[in-house]
Design an enzyme around this catalytic site. Structure first.
Site, PDB file in Angstrom:
ATOM      1  N   GLU A 101      -5.494   1.777   2.171  1.00 16.25           N
ATOM      2  CA  GLU A 101      -5.025   0.649   3.772  1.00 16.25           C
ATOM      3  C   GLU A 101      -5.112   0.897   4.779  1.00 16.25           C
ATOM      4  O   GLU A 101      -6.010   0.018   5.583  1.00 16.25           O
ATOM      5  CB  GLU A 101      -3.609   0.074   3.160  1.00 16.25           C
ATOM      6  CG  GLU A 101      -3.335  -1.222   4.324  1.00 16.25           C
ATOM      7  CD  GLU A 101      -2.543  -1.208   5.704  1.00 16.25           C
ATOM      8  OE1 GLU A 101      -2.615  -1.722   6.334  1.00 16.25           O
ATOM      9  OE2 GLU A 101      -3.038   0.009   6.003  1.00 16.25           O
ATOM     10  N   GLU A 102      -4.790   2.211   5.393  1.00 12.68           N
ATOM     11  CA  GLU A 102      -4.890   3.033   6.520  1.00 12.68           C
ATOM     12  C   GLU A 102      -5.875   3.274   7.378  1.00 12.68           C
ATOM     13  O   GLU A 102      -6.445   3.476   8.207  1.00 12.68           O
ATOM     14  CB  GLU A 102      -3.770   3.838   6.966  1.00 12.68           C
ATOM     15  CG  GLU A 102      -2.275   3.755   6.247  1.00 12.68           C
ATOM     16  CD  GLU A 102      -1.156   2.591   6.933  1.00 12.68           C
ATOM     17  OE1 GLU A 102      -2.514   2.171   8.476  1.00 12.68           O
ATOM     18  OE2 GLU A 102      -0.920   2.192   7.247  1.00 12.68           O
ATOM     19  N   HIS A 155       0.879  -0.907   0.145  1.00  7.52           N
ATOM     20  CA  HIS A 155       0.060  -0.163  -0.363  1.00  7.52           C
ATOM     21  C   HIS A 155       0.611   1.198   0.019  1.00  7.52           C
ATOM     22  O   HIS A 155       1.797   1.434   1.001  1.00  7.52           O
ATOM     23  CB  HIS A 155      -1.590  -0.259   1.636  1.00  7.52           C
ATOM     24  CG  HIS A 155      -0.360   0.195   2.054  1.00  7.52           C
ATOM     25  ND1 HIS A 155      -0.314   1.325   3.328  1.00  7.52           N
ATOM     26  CD2 HIS A 155       0.145  -0.634   3.638  1.00  7.52           C
ATOM     27  CE1 HIS A 155      -0.371   1.237   4.472  1.00  7.52           C
ATOM     28  NE2 HIS A 155       0.381  -0.323   4.378  1.00  7.52           N
ATOM     29  N   HIS A 176       3.429   4.369  12.227  1.00  7.43           N
ATOM     30  CA  HIS A 176       2.107   5.115  12.042  1.00  7.43           C
ATOM     31  C   HIS A 176       2.272   6.077  13.197  1.00  7.43           C
ATOM     32  O   HIS A 176       1.285   6.864  13.716  1.00  7.43           O
ATOM     33  CB  HIS A 176       0.865   4.051  13.345  1.00  7.43           C
ATOM     34  CG  HIS A 176       0.122   3.487  12.824  1.00  7.43           C
ATOM     35  ND1 HIS A 176      -1.223   3.539  12.641  1.00  7.43           N
ATOM     36  CD2 HIS A 176       0.505   3.114  11.142  1.00  7.43           C
ATOM     37  CE1 HIS A 176      -1.685   2.125  11.634  1.00  7.43           C
ATOM     38  NE2 HIS A 176      -0.153   1.761  10.822  1.00  7.43           N
ATOM     39  N   ASP A 207       5.497   1.958   6.673  1.00  5.21           N
ATOM     40  CA  ASP A 207       4.691   1.258   6.759  1.00  5.21           C
ATOM     41  C   ASP A 207       4.171   2.102   5.552  1.00  5.21           C
ATOM     42  O   ASP A 207       2.889   2.791   6.823  1.00  5.21           O
ATOM     43  CB  ASP A 207       4.355   1.137   8.203  1.00  5.21           C
ATOM     44  CG  ASP A 207       2.735   0.740   7.994  1.00  5.21           C
ATOM     45  OD1 ASP A 207       2.174   0.079   7.094  1.00  5.21           O
ATOM     46  OD2 ASP A 207       1.979   0.873   8.927  1.00  5.21           O
TER      47      ASP A 207
END
Length: 333
Positions: free
Chosen positions: A193-194, A63, A304, A163
């Protein structure tokens, strides 16, 4: 493998729903090649690499989006309020520099400790604000990006958005290679995606593939002050294989296949020890007939957040494992 893609992708600002600059970077790489690619309404970008054998079709997914923030209110005192885009802990935001939209610099502020009740108030999205200096240049709905720059620190890389720009960088590396894969390969760079695994659902629905592998950046949780029993993974121990996570038990054939390929090629690996969190694998495996899907990931500290950390050898070994897994044809044997 080349470091160029990881560094440039990490520095690009692209939260969920605002992946355009990553898409454009990938398109620039594709200009050097003749592979067909398609872009859909979700901004997913899927590249087709024909293999030596067309009887089996395999998909790789990573992603493009990162977590971030979005403006929700503009105040008269040149500060703005904001909400998270993806899973962001407000406690990691105090004092961080951000970019509002593409042009406005800001700093996230919190009540000074001497004004707090007993100095113990906790940051939350209700009591944090972004000082922007000139609020007339900001609009409700503007994205807010972290601005950390990629850096090499000894045996580690430090930056933002590992990420999942690590997965995107590896797929670009595969595109740069000249040799044909053993079977037809679809490389899908997916969006959002998140915020609910949205892009992968659309991308997978548009592909007629027999199996898939998601390449991710996953939480380490191996902070030095924590006991090992609390770790999910550990930096330096190699690629992370996932057996189960939220919403999906990983297809055993792919999980065992990854282990066997790693053993055959002397690639160190580790199995994730916590099941919290999810990946696009859960969405892909639920699409239509259910596509068998596996997950391999690079362990990362402090994901994150505005800055995270990975081990150089984990990144390199994860790519080696993905490449060896494809070349082994273990899943089609």
């Amino acid at each position: 493998m080349h470091l160029e893609h990881l560094e440039k992708l990490s520095n690009i600002q692209a939260i969920s729903g605002f992946e355009d600059d990553v898409v454009n970077y990938i398109k620039d790489v594709l200009k050097r090649h003749s592979y067909d690619f398609k872009e859909d309404f979700m901004k997913n970008l899927t590249v087709f690499i024909p293999g030596r054998d067309h009887s089996f079709k395999f998909g790789l997914f990573a992603h493009m989006d990162e977590v971030g923030l979005m403006v929700t209110k503009i105040k008269d005192d040149t500060t703005v309020k904001f909400a998270p885009v993806g899973g962001v802990d407000p406690r990691v935001l105090v004092g961080k520099k951000v970019k509002v939209g593409k042009d406005v610099d800001g700093v996230i502020g919190f009540k000074p400790i001497h004004l707090q009740k007993k100095g113990k108030e906790s940051p939350s999205f209700d009591n944090l604000s972004i000082f922007v200096g000139e609020s007339s240049a900001v609009n409700v709905g503007d994205p807010v990006f972290f601005t950390t720059k990629f850096n090499s620190c000894g045996d580690f890389y430090v930056g933002k958005a590992f990420d999942d720009r690590v997965g995107c960088a590896m797929m670009l590396e595969l595109i740069e290679m000249e040799e044909k894969p053993p079977f037809d390969l679809y490389l899908s760079f997916v969006s959002q995606e998140e915020v609910g695994l949205r892009g992968s659902a659309v991308a997978a629905a548009n592909l007629d593939i027999d199996a898939a592998l998601v390449i991710e950046g996953t939480t380490a949780g191996d902070n030095p002050e924590l006991e090992e029993a609390h770790w999910a993974t550990h930096l330096g121990d190699g690629p992370v294989l996932v057996a189960v996570h939220s919403g999906y038990v990983i297809d055993k054939r792919i999980f065992e296949g990854l282990k066997s390929v790693a053993d055959e090629n002397d690639i160190p690996y580790q199995v994730k020890r916590r099941t919290a969190g999810g990946t696009d694998a859960a969405r892909i495996a639920r699409t239509f007939a259910g596509i068998p899907t596996g997950v391999v990931a690079v362990p990362a500290r402090y994901i994150h957040s505005p800055v995270s950390q990975i081990a150089k050898k984990d990144f390199e070994n994860t790519f080696k494992l993905v490449k060896a897994f494809i070349e082994s044809e273990v899943f089609v044997r």
